[in-house]
Scaffold this motif. Sequence first.
Motif: not given
Length: 434
Positions: A179-202
């Motif tokens: 949470a404290a990390d300002p980079s996006d290293a731990a928050f990949p932008s892919v894959p893109v998971i559609p928001g119409n269903t709940s998912s816990t996938a990275t």
Amino acid sequence: MLDTRNRTTRWMGGAAALAVAVSLTAAGSAGANDPEVGRDPAGIWAASLEGVHGVAPDVTVRQLARASVAGSGIRVRFGNPFGDAPVRIRDAWVGRNLAPGGARLIPGSNRPLTFRGSRTVAIAPGTVELSDPVPISVEAQQDLAVSVYAPGSPVNDHTFPPFAFDPPASYIGTGGNTAADPSDAAFPSVPVIPGNTSSTATGYHPGQTWWMDLVVAERPAARGTLVTLGDSITDGYQAIGPPGQRWTDVLTDRLNALPPGQRLAIANAGISGNTVSVQPNPYDPTGQCCGPPAPVRLDRDVLSVPGLRTVLLLEATNDLGGGDNAPPAPAAQVIDAMQTIIARLHARHVRVISATVLPMCNPADSTKEAARLAVNQWIRTSGTPDAVLDFDAVLRNPANPTEMTPDLRADCYHPNAAGDTLIGQSIPLQLLTR
């Protein structure tokens, strides 16, 4: 999301906060001496929670909220309305994105959230917790990034599929507390998971947020808050095509062109599939897809919003349309629900603007169309709401008034982005600001 074919003036006074919420108090913050910043707290963003879906894994979720107006002294509210166990937030931070919709933060902007001075909080089932104010500021239509680490907690969420990289959205991390990390290293932008269903996938989840349902500015650049209470049409579902905005976002842009003393922040309390009357949800027998009916969620999603002055009510499509889990509602049921909601809001001295129900492609001689017309007749002529917005007249097809104009609709229940733009531009600002 469910079947996409079928989804869809009294004056001000402060709204009473939920008993479980932390009381709002004045606090020093950036912009405190700015003459264009309001003196009273206001809700500047919202995404109503709709259900509980699973348990959070050992990951951090970085969530994006786009502020409707500028403000400072930022507070974030988290809720556990549907869980049967506490939501245990072990770490939470708020910062600003380097680029709109992205997970990388401006260096130095990420600040820890506290709750009555503590870095951790346990949110009991059925309650909410509001953070202490953080001395950062945000500009109108700028993203705030709220990073939360709460492994093992029931996931109370909001889901709907908007455009990619258009908040609300979230990035689910690769693991652990980042949470404290300002980079996006731990928050990949892919894959893109559609928001119409709940998912816990990275990956990147457009339209999905966890626990976070409200952002408050202690000193907003606005005189108060307009809450838009509705279903998928207010949530923004199917607002596809250019220019790519929900009608509430179009309205936000117009309000921000006004001086701060006239301006209202917007808190969007739309939930796809929601009903205006208390009944089984037409699409979901579990009751976890689409939020409680509007009268049931009124206290949490509307009356608890700081700075509440006006509510814009646009609901009933799902009631009148029905589904596999509930038959179409009669007009009397919908009208009774609207009367109840308006009476409760008026009792708190909140102004109510009602919008007519959009065409739904029902045959002209059908029971459904007769019920829709009866509801709209009541909205237009009863005098119960303080003002009326005739969205039906704005979007209906002159050649066939049982449907929206073809160029303005995505499907029978939902406008496309051009339709949303027309709705947002059709609202006389004097109805909101006088």
